[in-house]
Write a protein that holds these residues in place. Sequence first.
Motif, PDB file in Angstrom:
ATOM      1  N   ARG A 187       0.830  -1.210   0.000  1.00  0.00           N
ATOM      2  CA  ARG A 187       0.000   0.000   0.000  1.00  0.00           C
ATOM      3  C   ARG A 187       0.860   1.255   0.000  1.00  0.00           C
ATOM      4  NH1 ARG A 187      -2.966  -3.094   3.496  1.00  0.00           N
ATOM      5  NH2 ARG A 187      -2.057  -2.089   5.322  1.00  0.00           N
ATOM      6  N   GLU A 188       1.883   1.278   0.837  1.00  0.00           N
ATOM      7  CA  GLU A 188       2.778   2.440   0.923  1.00  0.00           C
ATOM      8  C   GLU A 188       3.550   2.644  -0.385  1.00  0.00           C
ATOM      9  OE1 GLU A 188       3.195   4.738   3.437  1.00  0.00           O
ATOM     10  OE2 GLU A 188       1.406   3.766   4.249  1.00  0.00           O
ATOM     11  N   PHE A 189       4.081   1.564  -0.914  1.00  0.00           N
ATOM     12  CA  PHE A 189       4.870   1.625  -2.141  1.00  0.00           C
ATOM     13  C   PHE A 189       4.012   2.091  -3.311  1.00  0.00           C
ATOM     14  CE2 PHE A 189       7.076  -0.500  -5.749  1.00  0.00           C
ATOM     15  CZ  PHE A 189       8.303   0.133  -5.620  1.00  0.00           C
ATOM     16  N   ALA A 190       2.801   1.578  -3.376  1.00  0.00           N
ATOM     17  CA  ALA A 190       1.895   1.908  -4.481  1.00  0.00           C
ATOM     18  C   ALA A 190       1.581   3.407  -4.538  1.00  0.00           C
ATOM     19  CB  ALA A 190       0.606   1.103  -4.364  1.00  0.00           C
ATOM     20  N   LEU A 191       1.587   4.062  -3.398  1.00  0.00           N
ATOM     21  CA  LEU A 191       1.276   5.492  -3.371  1.00  0.00           C
ATOM     22  C   LEU A 191       2.259   6.328  -4.191  1.00  0.00           C
ATOM     23  CD1 LEU A 191       0.294   5.974   0.382  1.00  0.00           C
ATOM     24  CD2 LEU A 191      -1.230   5.951  -1.624  1.00  0.00           C
ATOM     25  N   GLU A 192       3.460   5.816  -4.385  1.00  0.00           N
ATOM     26  CA  GLU A 192       4.477   6.566  -5.121  1.00  0.00           C
ATOM     27  C   GLU A 192       4.540   6.194  -6.602  1.00  0.00           C
ATOM     28  OE1 GLU A 192       8.177   7.485  -3.429  1.00  0.00           O
ATOM     29  OE2 GLU A 192       7.455   7.291  -1.372  1.00  0.00           O
ATOM     30  N   LEU A 193       3.719   5.254  -7.003  1.00  0.00           N
ATOM     31  CA  LEU A 193       3.713   4.804  -8.398  1.00  0.00           C
ATOM     32  C   LEU A 193       2.710   5.605  -9.222  1.00  0.00           C
ATOM     33  CD1 LEU A 193       3.747   0.958  -7.814  1.00  0.00           C
ATOM     34  CD2 LEU A 193       5.650   2.365  -8.635  1.00  0.00           C
ATOM     35  N   PRO A 194       2.894   5.620 -10.538  1.00  0.00           N
ATOM     36  CA  PRO A 194       1.858   6.216 -11.391  1.00  0.00           C
ATOM     37  C   PRO A 194       0.523   5.505 -11.156  1.00  0.00           C
ATOM     38  CG  PRO A 194       3.839   5.764 -12.673  1.00  0.00           C
ATOM     39  CD  PRO A 194       4.041   5.140 -11.319  1.00  0.00           C
ATOM     40  N   ASP A 195      -0.559   6.251 -11.248  1.00  0.00           N
ATOM     41  CA  ASP A 195      -1.898   5.697 -10.991  1.00  0.00           C
ATOM     42  C   ASP A 195      -2.144   4.390 -11.739  1.00  0.00           C
ATOM     43  OD1 ASP A 195      -2.478   7.851  -9.369  1.00  0.00           O
ATOM     44  OD2 ASP A 195      -3.588   8.935 -10.919  1.00  0.00           O
ATOM     45  N   ARG A 249      13.532   2.259  -9.161  1.00  0.00           N
ATOM     46  CA  ARG A 249      14.526   2.967  -8.339  1.00  0.00           C
ATOM     47  C   ARG A 249      14.533   4.461  -8.671  1.00  0.00           C
ATOM     48  NH1 ARG A 249      19.941   0.599  -9.513  1.00  0.00           N
ATOM     49  NH2 ARG A 249      19.609   1.831 -11.378  1.00  0.00           N
ATOM     50  N   ASP A 250      14.321   4.784  -9.945  1.00  0.00           N
ATOM     51  CA  ASP A 250      14.286   6.185 -10.371  1.00  0.00           C
ATOM     52  C   ASP A 250      12.933   6.849 -10.125  1.00  0.00           C
ATOM     53  OD1 ASP A 250      16.879   5.813 -11.280  1.00  0.00           O
ATOM     54  OD2 ASP A 250      16.289   5.608 -13.387  1.00  0.00           O
ATOM     55  N   ALA A 251      11.869   6.057 -10.087  1.00  0.00           N
ATOM     56  CA  ALA A 251      10.512   6.606 -10.065  1.00  0.00           C
ATOM     57  C   ALA A 251       9.973   6.905  -8.670  1.00  0.00           C
ATOM     58  CB  ALA A 251       9.554   5.649 -10.777  1.00  0.00           C
ATOM     59  N   VAL A 252      10.467   6.204  -7.670  1.00  0.00           N
ATOM     60  CA  VAL A 252       9.952   6.389  -6.308  1.00  0.00           C
ATOM     61  C   VAL A 252      11.075   6.904  -5.412  1.00  0.00           C
ATOM     62  CG1 VAL A 252       8.223   4.559  -6.625  1.00  0.00           C
ATOM     63  CG2 VAL A 252      10.406   4.002  -5.549  1.00  0.00           C
ATOM     64  N   SER A 253      10.701   7.328  -4.215  1.00  0.00           N
ATOM     65  CA  SER A 253      11.709   7.831  -3.282  1.00  0.00           C
ATOM     66  C   SER A 253      12.664   6.706  -2.878  1.00  0.00           C
ATOM     67  CB  SER A 253      11.050   8.420  -2.043  1.00  0.00           C
ATOM     68  OG  SER A 253      10.470   7.400  -1.256  1.00  0.00           O
ATOM     69  N   GLU A 254      13.841   7.092  -2.451  1.00  0.00           N
ATOM     70  CA  GLU A 254      14.842   6.118  -2.015  1.00  0.00           C
ATOM     71  C   GLU A 254      14.320   5.309  -0.832  1.00  0.00           C
ATOM     72  OE1 GLU A 254      19.463   5.984  -0.426  1.00  0.00           O
ATOM     73  OE2 GLU A 254      18.660   7.848  -1.236  1.00  0.00           O
ATOM     74  N   VAL A 255      13.612   5.965   0.076  1.00  0.00           N
ATOM     75  CA  VAL A 255      13.063   5.279   1.248  1.00  0.00           C
ATOM     76  C   VAL A 255      12.037   4.230   0.822  1.00  0.00           C
ATOM     77  CG1 VAL A 255      11.649   5.585   3.326  1.00  0.00           C
ATOM     78  CG2 VAL A 255      13.512   7.178   2.837  1.00  0.00           C
ATOM     79  N   ALA A 256      11.111   4.619  -0.037  1.00  0.00           N
ATOM     80  CA  ALA A 256      10.081   3.678  -0.501  1.00  0.00           C
ATOM     81  C   ALA A 256      10.717   2.510  -1.237  1.00  0.00           C
ATOM     82  CB  ALA A 256       9.077   4.383  -1.390  1.00  0.00           C
ATOM     83  N   PHE A 257      11.673   2.794  -2.105  1.00  0.00           N
ATOM     84  CA  PHE A 257      12.341   1.736  -2.861  1.00  0.00           C
ATOM     85  C   PHE A 257      13.056   0.777  -1.917  1.00  0.00           C
ATOM     86  CE2 PHE A 257      15.912  -0.049  -5.242  1.00  0.00           C
ATOM     87  CZ  PHE A 257      15.234  -0.605  -6.322  1.00  0.00           C
ATOM     88  N   ASN A 258      13.852   1.316  -1.008  1.00  0.00           N
ATOM     89  CA  ASN A 258      14.621   0.467  -0.093  1.00  0.00           C
ATOM     90  C   ASN A 258      13.723  -0.348   0.824  1.00  0.00           C
ATOM     91  OD1 ASN A 258      17.058   1.273  -1.193  1.00  0.00           O
ATOM     92  ND2 ASN A 258      17.364   2.902   0.299  1.00  0.00           N
TER      93      ASN A 258
END
Length: 122
Positions: free
Chosen positions: A42-50, A98-107
């Motif tokens: 859920r958290e990761f999805a928030l940073e992805l394109p819709d 890795r380029d599309a989301v924040s470093e925190v979300a990716f890690n």
Amino acid sequence: MDFPEFVQSVATRASLSREESRDLSRATLELLGHLISSGEAREFALELPDELRDYVRQGAEHTERFDYNEAVRRIHQRVGLSEPESDRGIRAVLATLRDAVSEVAFNNAMSQIGHEFLQVIP
């Protein structure tokens, strides 16, 4: 990064068509959803394109464990690309994430999927 940019990045990195890259991106994100907790999905999805959010969430409904080779096999079967194309494609999707989301979300997300997945990111 919006959805067309995401798909173009995957297409360029994997030497695939935009259509193949779109399908591959969706399938790979759903597959990654299987490997992470539903909360993290859920958290990761928030940073992805819709256009990609639901794929991660859907995958997280059925959490399981498998290795990178199994991921390549599953993408090959689902998307219809060859195994080498599927391998390149997964690598391209991970690099684009890795380029599309924040470093925190990716890690945070990648910490749950297994070390061998991280090793394949160019």
